[in-house]
Design a protein around this motif. Sequence first.
Motif, PDB file in Angstrom:
ATOM      1  N   ARG A  12       0.840  -1.206   0.000  1.00 28.46           N
ATOM      2  CA  ARG A  12       0.000   0.000   0.000  1.00 28.46           C
ATOM      3  C   ARG A  12       0.870   1.250   0.000  1.00 28.46           C
ATOM      4  O   ARG A  12       0.556   2.240  -0.693  1.00 28.46           O
ATOM      5  CB  ARG A  12      -0.913  -0.001   1.230  1.00 28.46           C
ATOM      6  CG  ARG A  12      -1.774   1.257   1.358  1.00 28.46           C
ATOM      7  CD  ARG A  12      -2.627   1.222   2.614  1.00 28.46           C
ATOM      8  NE  ARG A  12      -1.816   1.164   3.833  1.00 28.46           N
ATOM      9  CZ  ARG A  12      -2.323   1.035   5.053  1.00 28.46           C
ATOM     10  NH1 ARG A  12      -3.642   0.952   5.224  1.00 28.46           N
ATOM     11  NH2 ARG A  12      -1.528   0.998   6.106  1.00 28.46           N
ATOM     12  N   ARG A  22      -8.253  -9.823  -7.304  1.00 27.94           N
ATOM     13  CA  ARG A  22      -9.569  -9.963  -7.946  1.00 27.94           C
ATOM     14  C   ARG A  22     -10.324 -11.085  -7.243  1.00 27.94           C
ATOM     15  O   ARG A  22      -9.870 -12.229  -7.224  1.00 27.94           O
ATOM     16  CB  ARG A  22      -9.430 -10.297  -9.430  1.00 27.94           C
ATOM     17  CG  ARG A  22      -8.958  -9.135 -10.284  1.00 27.94           C
ATOM     18  CD  ARG A  22      -9.096  -9.440 -11.755  1.00 27.94           C
ATOM     19  NE  ARG A  22      -8.304 -10.605 -12.159  1.00 27.94           N
ATOM     20  CZ  ARG A  22      -8.388 -11.173 -13.363  1.00 27.94           C
ATOM     21  NH1 ARG A  22      -9.243 -10.711 -14.251  1.00 27.94           N
ATOM     22  NH2 ARG A  22      -7.626 -12.208 -13.664  1.00 27.94           N
ATOM     23  N   GLU A  26     -14.713  -8.597  -8.758  1.00 27.23           N
ATOM     24  CA  GLU A  26     -14.475  -7.387  -7.969  1.00 27.23           C
ATOM     25  C   GLU A  26     -12.982  -7.221  -7.733  1.00 27.23           C
ATOM     26  O   GLU A  26     -12.314  -8.140  -7.265  1.00 27.23           O
ATOM     27  CB  GLU A  26     -15.207  -7.477  -6.627  1.00 27.23           C
ATOM     28  CG  GLU A  26     -15.047  -6.240  -5.764  1.00 27.23           C
ATOM     29  CD  GLU A  26     -15.758  -6.364  -4.428  1.00 27.23           C
ATOM     30  OE1 GLU A  26     -15.842  -5.357  -3.702  1.00 27.23           O
ATOM     31  OE2 GLU A  26     -16.222  -7.485  -4.105  1.00 27.23           O
ATOM     32  N   THR A  27     -12.460  -6.056  -8.078  1.00 19.04           N
ATOM     33  CA  THR A  27     -11.027  -5.792  -7.947  1.00 19.04           C
ATOM     34  C   THR A  27     -10.758  -4.895  -6.741  1.00 19.04           C
ATOM     35  O   THR A  27     -11.427  -3.882  -6.552  1.00 19.04           O
ATOM     36  CB  THR A  27     -10.478  -5.127  -9.218  1.00 19.04           C
ATOM     37  OG1 THR A  27     -10.668  -6.009 -10.324  1.00 19.04           O
ATOM     38  CG2 THR A  27      -8.992  -4.831  -9.084  1.00 19.04           C
ATOM     39  N   TYR A  28      -9.766  -5.276  -5.943  1.00 19.62           N
ATOM     40  CA  TYR A  28      -9.310  -4.477  -4.810  1.00 19.62           C
ATOM     41  C   TYR A  28      -7.944  -3.899  -5.135  1.00 19.62           C
ATOM     42  O   TYR A  28      -7.046  -4.623  -5.592  1.00 19.62           O
ATOM     43  CB  TYR A  28      -9.157  -5.341  -3.558  1.00 19.62           C
ATOM     44  CG  TYR A  28     -10.429  -5.725  -2.850  1.00 19.62           C
ATOM     45  CD1 TYR A  28     -10.790  -5.124  -1.646  1.00 19.62           C
ATOM     46  CD2 TYR A  28     -11.252  -6.718  -3.365  1.00 19.62           C
ATOM     47  CE1 TYR A  28     -11.949  -5.504  -0.971  1.00 19.62           C
ATOM     48  CE2 TYR A  28     -12.412  -7.102  -2.702  1.00 19.62           C
ATOM     49  CZ  TYR A  28     -12.751  -6.489  -1.506  1.00 19.62           C
ATOM     50  OH  TYR A  28     -13.893  -6.864  -0.840  1.00 19.62           O
ATOM     51  N   THR A  29      -7.752  -2.624  -4.876  1.00 20.99           N
ATOM     52  CA  THR A  29      -6.403  -2.072  -4.874  1.00 20.99           C
ATOM     53  C   THR A  29      -5.751  -2.427  -3.537  1.00 20.99           C
ATOM     54  O   THR A  29      -6.418  -2.912  -2.606  1.00 20.99           O
ATOM     55  CB  THR A  29      -6.430  -0.536  -5.021  1.00 20.99           C
ATOM     56  OG1 THR A  29      -7.076   0.020  -3.859  1.00 20.99           O
ATOM     57  CG2 THR A  29      -7.188  -0.116  -6.277  1.00 20.99           C
ATOM     58  N   GLN A  32      -7.561  -0.505  -0.850  1.00 19.50           N
ATOM     59  CA  GLN A  32      -8.871  -1.058  -0.527  1.00 19.50           C
ATOM     60  C   GLN A  32      -8.753  -2.380   0.228  1.00 19.50           C
ATOM     61  O   GLN A  32      -9.527  -2.643   1.152  1.00 19.50           O
ATOM     62  CB  GLN A  32      -9.679  -1.248  -1.814  1.00 19.50           C
ATOM     63  CG  GLN A  32     -10.084   0.063  -2.480  1.00 19.50           C
ATOM     64  CD  GLN A  32     -10.606  -0.145  -3.895  1.00 19.50           C
ATOM     65  OE1 GLN A  32     -10.228  -1.104  -4.581  1.00 19.50           O
ATOM     66  NE2 GLN A  32     -11.476   0.763  -4.335  1.00 19.50           N
ATOM     67  N   LEU A  33      -7.769  -3.182  -0.143  1.00 23.66           N
ATOM     68  CA  LEU A  33      -7.568  -4.454   0.542  1.00 23.66           C
ATOM     69  C   LEU A  33      -7.202  -4.209   2.003  1.00 23.66           C
ATOM     70  O   LEU A  33      -7.737  -4.870   2.909  1.00 23.66           O
ATOM     71  CB  LEU A  33      -6.480  -5.271  -0.160  1.00 23.66           C
ATOM     72  CG  LEU A  33      -6.092  -6.595   0.505  1.00 23.66           C
ATOM     73  CD1 LEU A  33      -7.281  -7.539   0.600  1.00 23.66           C
ATOM     74  CD2 LEU A  33      -4.940  -7.265  -0.238  1.00 23.66           C
ATOM     75  N   ARG A  36     -10.221  -3.237   4.020  1.00 22.43           N
ATOM     76  CA  ARG A  36     -11.113  -4.372   4.293  1.00 22.43           C
ATOM     77  C   ARG A  36     -10.523  -5.285   5.366  1.00 22.43           C
ATOM     78  O   ARG A  36     -11.244  -5.748   6.267  1.00 22.43           O
ATOM     79  CB  ARG A  36     -11.346  -5.151   2.997  1.00 22.43           C
ATOM     80  CG  ARG A  36     -12.364  -6.283   3.145  1.00 22.43           C
ATOM     81  CD  ARG A  36     -13.762  -5.715   3.310  1.00 22.43           C
ATOM     82  NE  ARG A  36     -14.667  -6.663   3.929  1.00 22.43           N
ATOM     83  CZ  ARG A  36     -15.276  -7.677   3.274  1.00 22.43           C
ATOM     84  NH1 ARG A  36     -15.037  -7.875   1.985  1.00 22.43           N
ATOM     85  NH2 ARG A  36     -16.102  -8.469   3.916  1.00 22.43           N
ATOM     86  N   LEU A  67      -9.976 -13.544   2.291  1.00 22.48           N
ATOM     87  CA  LEU A  67     -10.035 -12.370   3.166  1.00 22.48           C
ATOM     88  C   LEU A  67      -9.938 -12.773   4.638  1.00 22.48           C
ATOM     89  O   LEU A  67      -9.232 -12.127   5.425  1.00 22.48           O
ATOM     90  CB  LEU A  67     -11.332 -11.598   2.908  1.00 22.48           C
ATOM     91  CG  LEU A  67     -11.436 -10.911   1.542  1.00 22.48           C
ATOM     92  CD1 LEU A  67     -12.835 -10.333   1.352  1.00 22.48           C
ATOM     93  CD2 LEU A  67     -10.389  -9.818   1.399  1.00 22.48           C
TER      94      LEU A  67
END
Length: 455
Positions: A12, A22, A26-29, A32-33, A36, A67
């Motif tokens: 990050r 992905r 749905e894609t996470y940067t 964003q990851l 979450r 996750l």
Amino acid sequence: MTFSDWPWRHWRTQHADKPALRLEEETYTWQQLCMRLDGLAAGFQRQGVQEGDGVMLLAHNHPQTLLAWLALLQCGARILPVNPQLPHPLLDVLLPQMTLRFALVLNGRYDSDSLTALSMSDQPGEGGVAWRAERPATMTLTSGSTGLPKAAVHTCEAHLASAKGVLALMPYANDDDWLLSLPLFHVSGQGILWRWLQAGARLTVREKQPLEQALKGCTYASLVPTQLWRLLQSENRIALKAVLLGGAAIPVELTQKARARGIRTFCGYGLTEFASTVCAKEADGEPDVGYALPGREVQVVDGEVWIKAQSMAAGYWRDGALLSLTNPQGWFATRDRGELVDGRLTILGRMDNLFFSGGEGIQPEELERVIGTHPQVSQVFVVPLDDVEFGQRPVAVVECEAGSDITQLPHWVSDKLARFQQPVHWLALPAELKNGGIKISRRALQQWVRQSLRG
């Protein structure tokens, strides 16, 4: 790359808005990851999870599993991933030795009076504990030839050492995307996860989709040869750059076909105790498994493969203590028979599996490698059957694709195996012996064969 913080937080700071993950479509940067995972970790901590707690994660591969895995790591938990197909009576015997406090069940059902059930719920705040690479992170079930499965304990540091070795051979980086095609309750699936975190590239998780569809947009994958054969039969464009193959011998024709489609193929040798791959090479049709990767040492002592590595498990977990893996010389004795020639290792089979038929030594794995190249054979095991005249004779137990004719296999192997090596019986692998993803017991197979053929 050496991390001073959780790998996802490190990436990050390097490139917050770069796509990292992905989950389905749905894609996470990385930014964003991290947000979450902070929320999920805070949720787990609200439910009582503390650093060092043991958590059983009963789940197949899907976005929630990935996750949950990362958020539990961020809590400092010690994760025991379990295949939902494992028989509950086995879990009832196994779990009390694992010193667990919690259970997160995402697939199936498991009721326990001793484990507190967790749920996935986001909470405000930045949950988790400080990064410590040497903290025990995972407990991965493995199995020997006898007894209950054992849990090999790895630190984050060991997992990352495993990843570094593979990445020294396979140039997975930047905008590459690796499909999480193997379950996280197998060390090979965990290997994919840690390569992604080490490289700061991309990872894709897609649940229950046909392989060609699941691979859409992916440049790397871990597959068995049968899966790659099927992919190459498609006329559709394949984005894959490279495949790490496992599970069977790699036919030269397969590597040539893949190369013609722009896909490099790699193969190797790994163990649960070493967080996946130990030796590897670009597939070349030769029977060896390549050189020891960086951070690993391999030697052959009296025909047995011995290994040291930075990726080695801290020990086997039992009743709150770690049992050493190493022998008095400080090496892990694998019980695999091998040959080391000019640094390249060839695995001949398990030392415990060798048997004799009419005075001829039969190494089951040698026969299995040949039979496993048949395009309709998914897996194969060769076990001995007692015989008055020969001492023992080989019997093949196979799992084939639906609609396959097992009676054609004896003719197919007639010019590929020596006469004494050719199985005298061919049996279909019964569902009750698949054992929920834990390695199939050869002893159980041998007993089943004996009962099936002798009544």
